[in-house]
Write a protein that holds these residues in place. Structure first.
Motif, PDB file in Angstrom:
ATOM      1  N   THR A   8     -33.319  27.179  11.053  1.00  0.00           N
ATOM      2  CA  THR A   8     -33.585  25.899  10.408  1.00  0.00           C
ATOM      3  C   THR A   8     -34.188  24.898  11.384  1.00  0.00           C
ATOM      4  O   THR A   8     -35.106  24.149  11.052  1.00  0.00           O
ATOM      5  CB  THR A   8     -32.288  25.316   9.820  1.00  0.00           C
TER       6      THR A   8
ATOM      7  N   THR B   5     -29.187  16.848   1.526  1.00  0.00           N
ATOM      8  CA  THR B   5     -28.286  17.956   1.872  1.00  0.00           C
ATOM      9  C   THR B   5     -27.399  18.332   0.688  1.00  0.00           C
ATOM     10  O   THR B   5     -27.113  19.512   0.454  1.00  0.00           O
ATOM     11  CB  THR B   5     -27.408  17.567   3.078  1.00  0.00           C
TER      12      THR B   5
ATOM     13  N   THR C  56     -28.076  18.105  -2.465  1.00  0.00           N
ATOM     14  CA  THR C  56     -28.755  18.494  -3.706  1.00  0.00           C
ATOM     15  C   THR C  56     -29.796  19.595  -3.572  1.00  0.00           C
ATOM     16  O   THR C  56     -30.105  20.255  -4.564  1.00  0.00           O
ATOM     17  CB  THR C  56     -29.458  17.264  -4.329  1.00  0.00           C
ATOM     18  N   LEU C  57     -30.358  19.796  -2.396  1.00  0.00           N
ATOM     19  CA  LEU C  57     -31.470  20.743  -2.277  1.00  0.00           C
ATOM     20  C   LEU C  57     -31.003  22.180  -2.087  1.00  0.00           C
ATOM     21  O   LEU C  57     -30.075  22.465  -1.323  1.00  0.00           O
ATOM     22  CB  LEU C  57     -32.381  20.349  -1.106  1.00  0.00           C
ATOM     23  N   ASN C  58     -31.687  23.079  -2.766  1.00  0.00           N
ATOM     24  CA  ASN C  58     -31.527  24.518  -2.601  1.00  0.00           C
ATOM     25  C   ASN C  58     -32.854  25.098  -2.122  1.00  0.00           C
ATOM     26  O   ASN C  58     -33.914  24.478  -2.291  1.00  0.00           O
ATOM     27  CB  ASN C  58     -31.118  25.163  -3.927  1.00  0.00           C
ATOM     28  N   PRO C  59     -32.830  26.284  -1.514  1.00  0.00           N
ATOM     29  CA  PRO C  59     -34.082  26.890  -1.059  1.00  0.00           C
ATOM     30  C   PRO C  59     -35.111  26.965  -2.188  1.00  0.00           C
ATOM     31  O   PRO C  59     -34.794  27.375  -3.308  1.00  0.00           O
ATOM     32  CB  PRO C  59     -33.649  28.286  -0.605  1.00  0.00           C
TER      33      PRO C  59
ATOM     34  N   ASP D 201     -36.567  24.345  -3.587  1.00  0.00           N
ATOM     35  CA  ASP D 201     -36.702  23.037  -4.235  1.00  0.00           C
ATOM     36  C   ASP D 201     -37.788  22.223  -3.537  1.00  0.00           C
ATOM     37  O   ASP D 201     -37.869  22.212  -2.305  1.00  0.00           O
ATOM     38  CB  ASP D 201     -35.384  22.264  -4.176  1.00  0.00           C
TER      39      ASP D 201
ATOM     40  N   GLY E 264     -33.240  22.385   3.598  1.00  0.00           N
ATOM     41  CA  GLY E 264     -33.598  23.643   2.945  1.00  0.00           C
ATOM     42  C   GLY E 264     -34.679  23.534   1.893  1.00  0.00           C
ATOM     43  O   GLY E 264     -35.017  24.526   1.248  1.00  0.00           O
ATOM     44  N   GLY E 265     -35.221  22.332   1.685  1.00  0.00           N
ATOM     45  CA  GLY E 265     -36.253  22.155   0.672  1.00  0.00           C
ATOM     46  C   GLY E 265     -37.656  22.265   1.231  1.00  0.00           C
ATOM     47  O   GLY E 265     -37.853  22.553   2.416  1.00  0.00           O
TER      48      GLY E 265
ATOM     49  N   LYS F  68     -40.324  23.209  -9.908  1.00  0.00           N
ATOM     50  CA  LYS F  68     -39.470  23.253  -8.720  1.00  0.00           C
ATOM     51  C   LYS F  68     -39.203  21.873  -8.126  1.00  0.00           C
ATOM     52  O   LYS F  68     -38.398  21.738  -7.210  1.00  0.00           O
ATOM     53  CB  LYS F  68     -40.118  24.143  -7.649  1.00  0.00           C
TER      54      LYS F  68
ATOM     55  N   LYS G 264     -37.597  18.579  -7.322  1.00  0.00           N
ATOM     56  CA  LYS G 264     -36.264  17.998  -7.513  1.00  0.00           C
ATOM     57  C   LYS G 264     -36.249  16.503  -7.238  1.00  0.00           C
ATOM     58  O   LYS G 264     -35.553  15.751  -7.935  1.00  0.00           O
ATOM     59  CB  LYS G 264     -35.234  18.698  -6.630  1.00  0.00           C
TER      60      LYS G 264
END
Length: 400
Positions: free
Chosen positions: A7, A109, A111-114, A116, A136-137, A164, A166
């Motif tokens: 990351t 942190t 709310t985001l998923n890979p 997004d 991760g977005g 996608k 967000k």
């Protein structure tokens, strides 16, 4: 196996901090350096705010607080939103962080998923894309051109939204350009967002009170109440109240989002400095009389810098509506060579050569996602600005 996380490889250090560090190193070596890189008012924190901090210390208000702020500060923030923005929040909808940046990062942190996507108008504050990447977005830059005064259009926003998407990050007045969206310009954007209920809005209003020439600030949830339930409205005391080092920012939004942000903060930093929180209570509840004279000073400095830079062949410098930055284009200087034989291929070359040759430190435009430009912070003395502009003028005149 690498010791450092994958990351971390997705992000880079802050270019503004890098410029300030380079300038400080030259100063330490005996060079006469004028730093125009830091986004920090040169005014002292108002006395009533400092007195409130001293009183808090004397009263023993130095213990841990709730992870995301004391109730007194949350109440003051609610009152501020009602008084100045026509927005109604309850304390449970407020999060107080260690500076404005923490609230943005906590929300991303939480709310985001890979995969997004987060739409970010460019030029942008340098931290936005990297915070998205750390969370991760995927940042999606939408270029706001000089021709449109560094503001994106409704058509551009519409074209950038995908299934996608967000978040949409909105900043007005802007860092780095100082551009401010009028009510009608913002309404055009909120009309687009109303058609896409899966997109949340993160409004960074840190420069709300730094506006000039009659510009009237507005924020998305105020312009379009239909977005209230999916907007995080962020602000703080750093800029307008000259409290950068006190590190207090705040955000208001739906209770479920604030609860998620609280969970992140409770397991990372926990509460912001207790003494700073009590100082911020006084900042929001106390006299606001210093804001107008400070703004007059900033406006005078803005006009000084815009006039000087606009007179340079090869530079175009728009007049910003707010904040304390200008973002001139150096399109007409690209390809030229300094008297030391350094060719200016891009805005980073320009900023480096300018610093090395004249001792004037600015931040190159690529750091903010739009080139060829550079950012000047005019949050320094008139004398420094006059001398810096004179050096920039001489440097540019010497390019061949």
């Amino acid at each position: 196996m690498s010791f450092l996380s994958d990351t971390l490889s997705r992000v880079k250090p802050s270019p503004t901090i890098a410029v300030t560090t380079m300038a400080n190193e030259l100063k330490a070596a005996g060079r006469d350096v004028i730093g125009l890189g830091a986004g920090e008012p040169d005014f002292d924190t108002p006395q009533n705010i400092k007195d409130a901090a001293v009183a808090a210390i004397a009263a023993g208000k130095t213990k841990y607080t709730a992870p995301d702020g004391i109730i007194e500060l949350k109440q003051a923030i609610c009152a501020k939103f009602a008084r100045e923005n026509g927005l109604t929040y309850e304390p449970k909808q407020i999060s107080v962080g260690t500076g404005g940046k923490q609230n943005l990062y906590n929300a991303l942190t939480a709310t985001l998923n890979p995969g997004d996507e987060v739409i970010i108008p460019a030029p942008y504050w340098v931290s936005y894309p990297d915070m998205v990447l750390l969370a991760g977005g995927e940042p999606v830059a939408v270029e706001a051109t000089l021709e449109n005064n560094f503001k994106i259009t409704a058509e551009q926003l519409e074209a950038a939204i995908t299934p996608k998407t967000k978040w949409f990050i909105f900043n007005s007045p802007s860092n780095p350009t100082g551009a401010g969206y009028s009510h009608d310009e913002l309404k055009a954007l909120t009309d687009v967002l109303m058609k896409h209920p899966h997109v949340w809005i993160m409004s960074d209003d840190m420069y709300e009170h730094l506006a000039y020439d009659g510009f009237e600030f507005c924020t998305p949830a105020q312009v379009e109440p239909g977005l209230y339930d999916r907007t995080l409205t962020c602000n703080g005391v750093s800029k307008a109240y000259a409290m950068t080092g006190w590190r207090i920012g705040y955000a208001a939004g739906p209770e479920k989002l604030i609860a998620a942000m609280r969970k992140v903060q409770s397991q990372s930093t926990s509460n912001p400095c207790t003494i700073s929180q009590w100082a911020a209570v006084e900042a929001l509840n106390g006299t606001q009389d210093f804001l107008a004279p400070n703004n007059e000073t900033f406006k005078r400095r803005r006009d000084l810098v815009v006039e000087a830079l606009s007179a340079i062949d090869g530079i175009t410098c728009p007049v910003p509506e707010g904040a304390f930055y200008v973002y001139p284009s150096i399109k007409g200087l690209i390809g030229k060579t300094t008297d030391k034989g350094v060719k200016i291929e891009n805005d980073e070359d320009f900023a480096k050569a300018l610093l090395e040759d004249t001792g004037v430190a600015v931040v190159f435009g690529a750091a903010f996602g739009l080139s060829p430009n550079f950012r000047v912070s005019y949050a320094t003395s008139d004398e420094n600005l006059k001398e810096a502009c004179a050096r920039i003028t001489k440097f540019c005149a010497g390019l061949k």
